[in-house]
Design a protein around this motif. Structure first.
Motif, mmCIF file in Angstrom:
data_model
loop_
_atom_site.group_PDB
_atom_site.id
_atom_site.type_symbol
_atom_site.label_atom_id
_atom_site.label_comp_id
_atom_site.label_asym_id
_atom_site.label_seq_id
_atom_site.Cartn_x
_atom_site.Cartn_y
_atom_site.Cartn_z
ATOM 1 N N LEU A 126 -12.034 4.461 13.691
ATOM 2 C CA LEU A 126 -11.938 5.852 12.632
ATOM 3 C C LEU A 126 -11.010 5.837 11.713
ATOM 4 O O LEU A 126 -11.838 5.929 10.575
ATOM 5 C CB LEU A 126 -11.474 6.857 13.518
ATOM 6 C CG LEU A 126 -11.594 8.129 12.651
ATOM 7 C CD1 LEU A 126 -12.718 8.402 13.558
ATOM 8 C CD2 LEU A 126 -10.388 9.423 13.598
ATOM 9 N N ILE A 127 -10.160 4.581 11.773
ATOM 10 C CA ILE A 127 -9.544 4.126 10.958
ATOM 11 C C ILE A 127 -10.148 3.264 9.267
ATOM 12 O O ILE A 127 -10.401 3.527 8.315
ATOM 13 C CB ILE A 127 -8.366 3.015 10.678
ATOM 14 C CG1 ILE A 127 -7.061 3.713 12.098
ATOM 15 C CG2 ILE A 127 -7.586 3.057 9.639
ATOM 16 C CD1 ILE A 127 -6.445 3.419 12.523
ATOM 17 N N GLU A 128 -11.368 2.728 10.107
ATOM 18 C CA GLU A 128 -12.352 1.796 8.795
ATOM 19 C C GLU A 128 -13.151 2.943 8.522
ATOM 20 O O GLU A 128 -13.307 3.218 6.975
ATOM 21 C CB GLU A 128 -12.890 1.091 9.989
ATOM 22 C CG GLU A 128 -12.698 -0.099 9.829
ATOM 23 C CD GLU A 128 -12.782 -1.834 10.623
ATOM 24 O OE1 GLU A 128 -14.464 -1.569 11.181
ATOM 25 O OE2 GLU A 128 -12.100 -1.687 11.084
ATOM 26 N N LYS A 129 -14.064 3.796 9.380
ATOM 27 C CA LYS A 129 -14.642 4.903 8.665
ATOM 28 C C LYS A 129 -14.039 5.237 7.393
ATOM 29 O O LYS A 129 -14.461 5.618 6.729
ATOM 30 C CB LYS A 129 -14.779 6.104 9.905
ATOM 31 C CG LYS A 129 -16.322 5.410 10.570
ATOM 32 C CD LYS A 129 -16.481 6.456 10.797
ATOM 33 C CE LYS A 129 -17.411 5.756 12.031
ATOM 34 N NZ LYS A 129 -17.913 6.702 13.486
ATOM 35 N N PRO B 111 0.674 2.914 5.089
ATOM 36 C CA PRO B 111 -0.275 2.609 6.153
ATOM 37 C C PRO B 111 -1.184 1.643 5.697
ATOM 38 O O PRO B 111 -1.553 1.500 4.292
ATOM 39 C CB PRO B 111 -0.818 3.255 6.134
ATOM 40 C CG PRO B 111 -0.949 4.356 5.289
ATOM 41 C CD PRO B 111 0.380 3.892 4.599
ATOM 42 N N LYS B 112 -1.378 0.674 6.814
ATOM 43 C CA LYS B 112 -2.020 -0.824 6.076
ATOM 44 C C LYS B 112 -3.742 -1.420 5.549
ATOM 45 O O LYS B 112 -4.365 -1.315 4.341
ATOM 46 C CB LYS B 112 -1.650 -1.865 7.094
ATOM 47 C CG LYS B 112 -0.697 -2.096 6.769
ATOM 48 C CD LYS B 112 -0.786 -4.504 6.493
ATOM 49 C CE LYS B 112 0.854 -5.164 5.993
ATOM 50 N NZ LYS B 112 1.887 -4.478 5.760
ATOM 51 N N PRO C 71 0.637 -1.082 -0.030
ATOM 52 C CA PRO C 71 -0.280 -0.140 -0.386
ATOM 53 C C PRO C 71 0.802 1.871 0.158
ATOM 54 O O PRO C 71 1.866 1.051 0.906
ATOM 55 C CB PRO C 71 -0.890 -0.165 1.371
ATOM 56 C CG PRO C 71 -0.397 -1.148 2.262
ATOM 57 C CD PRO C 71 0.673 -2.006 1.214
ATOM 58 N N SER C 72 0.690 2.347 -0.744
ATOM 59 C CA SER C 72 1.777 3.170 -0.509
ATOM 60 C C SER C 72 1.097 4.937 -1.184
ATOM 61 O O SER C 72 1.157 5.374 -1.697
ATOM 62 C CB SER C 72 2.453 3.536 -1.852
ATOM 63 O OG SER C 72 1.504 2.803 -3.007
#
Ligand code: ADP
Ligand code: MG
Length: 614
Positions: free
Chosen positions: A332-335, A298-299, A283-284
């Motif tokens: 929050l990351i999921e959102k 960040p994955k 991921p970039s």
């Protein structure tokens, strides 16, 4: 004249905290450079702000910049800014008290007067101490912007105490000299420091110079307004940020407000390097907070199938953990992930609609990732499926259709979406499976890639319509009106012939019956295995998996109007031996068309026998 240095003990809890910062907070030692540069930038920002209201400022005309110098002989690294500086009391308060953030206090006083400043980076009050991960000793030369304040030198080895003494001839701002530990001497190498600055601090707003050379020449474009940015600037940014040599293929620059205020600048590269045989992409799309890099790869910021995207996502109020290396809040990351993914999918939809040629070129390169998304990303599946494109029995060669367009062409009471998997258009068009669909004007999607099998069976349906393999035995097609000059076998003859063929072929077939889908071919084999398609069977065999060895389950369908069948029906009584050979051969031919013939040796021998009897 000057007073002697005064020594201060760090308090007991502070010693412990310091120990944590030095030994376990950060995963990489090099981030101390990021932290000190961020502090320098904050200090310059505060000065800029102070200048707006204060008239009497020391060294008024001094440039607002950060200078780093390396000395690999002395094993030191120096970081100097011409920012706001610190008075003696501020040195004690900010550097003598861990977890006290002067920047946070500054922000607070701003917000009390109704102001905001999204440029200030500091908030936790620990970053400064990261210097002790690499330092034998740290010297901080400081002079406040207030003209009445003298300069001071703050020194510590990070163990138990620090000292402050007054010094003469100090310029405004802060100069930090780090005497590196022997095993950290690499941070006095110019190339090493350059690399670190370029990674973490490339977009800091103030000029950063290393040994006199400017480091940050590219702006944080994502924070500027779209209308002001020229194409060339985007390209330059992309090349710099993604280490690319070519122009980007597509770009998307947007901001969103929920669940967090974010600014994002995403790029699709020209080529899909995975397709060219390079290794799987990482991921970039990098995560930034206030222009400072938080995580380059960040994955979970985006779903896996978007790993071909490059660019930046920045949020000024990212809930960072104290090391500023990750985000605290999983939900929050999921959102965030959903918001960005949705936006990008919408962008592709618009692209497909407004610039179909460009979309098609994109699809040729990156379609495989969309297929992956459609097959395994359940959250976004429905949206991604809309972006899939296939050739079909109704498109020209090289032209594709979406599933939505396919559905808009449904015939009569058609309820299902048909597809065929094969090596290429020619193979599918000349095979026996298409005939029945063609005769009924039913469109069939053509799938040429090995993954399509997997994609189709995972996607299962589109817009409430099932996706069905056209060569599967379960497919039922409506009756066609009988041609007026039908001279085919009667239904009794068909029944008798089918029974005879079934008996003759024995275990090799599950069922034999007259076909509703044959026009020009004498027979076809239909896969009757619910769980294994011909493509899967081939794959299992190639991988030496057990499934490849289970006996084939096929239905043979015969065409009662075809000359071969009429002739077979006539000879099965007059010349039963020869008829048996023909029946076997018809099955093998059908298996070849289906890609299911596994052992051709018997067939070759049989062919010679048949040829003898000509
Ligand atoms: P943070 O940056 O999160 O506030 P730090 O430990 O990095 O925490 O810094 C503590 C405080 O020391 C800062 O908030 C600031 O008030 C002060 N400080 C650090 N570096 C400088 C500098 N170069 N110039 C002026 N003040 C500084
Ligand atoms: Mg800081």
């Amino acid at each position: 004249m000057s007073t002697p240095p005064q020594t201060f003990e760090f308090q007991a809890e502070i010693k412990q905290l310091l120990d944590i910062v030095i030994h376990s907070l950060y995963t990489e030692k090099e981030i101390f450079i990021r932290e000190l540069v961020s502090n320098a930038s904050d200090s310059l920002e505060k000065l800029r702000h102070t200048k707006l209201t204060e008239k009497d400022i020391l060294d008024e005309s001094q440039e607002l910049e950060v200078n780093l110098t390396t000395d690999d002989k002395a094993k030191t690294l120096t970081i100097q800014d011409f920012g706001i500086g610190m008075t003696r009391a501020e040195l004690v308060e900010n550097l003598g008290t861990i977890a006290h953030s002067g920047s946070k206090a500054f922000l607070k006083s701003l917000s009390e007067s109704g102001q905001k400043n999204a440029n200030l980076i500091g908030q936790f009050g620990v970053g400064f101490y990261s210097a002790f991960m690499v330092a034998k000793s740290v010297k901080v030369y400081s002079r406040s912007w207030r003209t009445s304040e003298p300069g001071h030198l703050w020194t510590s080895d990070g163990a138990g105490s620090y000292a402050i003494e007054e010094i003469a001839d100090q310029r405004r701002g802060v100069k930090i000299i780090i005497e590196l530990k022997d095993d950290c001497a690499e941070f006095s190498q110019e190339w090493k420091v350059k690399e670190i600055l370029e990674r973490y601090s490339a977009f800091v707003s103030f000029p950063i110079n290393l040994n006199g050379k400017r480091i940050n020449t590219v702006q944080a474009l994502w924070l500027r307004s779209k209308n002001e940015i020229k194409d060339e600037e985007y390209t330059e940014f992309y090349k710099f940020q993604s280490h690319a040599y070519e122009e980007p293929r597509l770009r998307l620059h947007f901001s969103a407000d929920a669940p967090l205020a974010i600014n994002a600048l995403l790029f699709v590269p020209k080529e899909n390097t995975e397709k060219l045989g390079f290794s799987r992409l990482d991921p970039s799309v990098s995560l930034y907070c206030r222009k400072v890099l938080i995580d380059a790869k960040p994955k979970d910021l985006l779903p896996e199938w978007l790993r071909f995207l490059k660019g930046v996502v920045d949020s000024e109020d990212l809930p960072l953990n104290i090391s500023r290396e990750t985000m605290q809040d999983r939900a929050l990351i999921e959102k965030l992930n959903k918001v960005i993914t949705k936006r990008f999918i919408k962008f592709l939809e618009e692209e497909a609609k407004n610039r179909p040629d460009s979309f098609q070129e994109f699809y040729t390169q990156f379609g495989i990732f969309l297929k992956e998304g459609a097959a395994i990303d359940y959250t976004h599946k429905d949206q991604v499926v809309k972006l899939l494109r296939y050739e079909s029995s109704l498109t020209e060669k090289g032209k594709t259709t979406s599933l939505a367009d396919y559905v808009s062409r449904f015939q009569g009471d058609q309820k299902e979406i048909y597809y065929l998997i094969g090596a290429n258009r020619e193979a599918l068009e000349s095979g026996p499976y298409l005939e029945g669909f063609k005769a009924r004007n039913l469109e069939v999607l053509f799938c040429y890639e090995p993954v399509d099998e997997y994609v189709m069976s995972n996607v299962r349906e589109f817009d409430g319509k099932k996706l069905v393999a056209a060569d599967h035995a379960d497919v039922k097609l409506a009756d066609l009106p009988k041609p007026p000059d039908d001279d085919g076998l009667s239904s009794e003859q068909v029944a008798a012939l089918s029974a005879w063929i079934k008996e003759t072929l024995g275990d090799r077939v599950t069922d034999v019956k007259a076909s509703d889908r044959l026009v020009g071919s004498p027979a076809l084999a239909l896969n009757a295995d619910k769980f294994m398609s011909p493509q899967m069977r081939r794959m299992m065999k190639a991988m030496n998996k057990d499934g490849g060895e289970t006996p084939l389950k096929v239905n043979l369908e015969i065409n009662p109007r075809h000359a071969v069948m009429k002739r077979l029906n006539a000879t099965r009584e007059s010349a039963p031996d020869k008829a048996r050979l023909v029946a076997e051969q018809v099955l093998d031919n059908a298996l070849i068309s289906a890609g299911l013939l596994e052992d051709p040796t018997k067939m070759v021998a049989r062919m010679y026998k048949l040829l003898e009897s000509v």
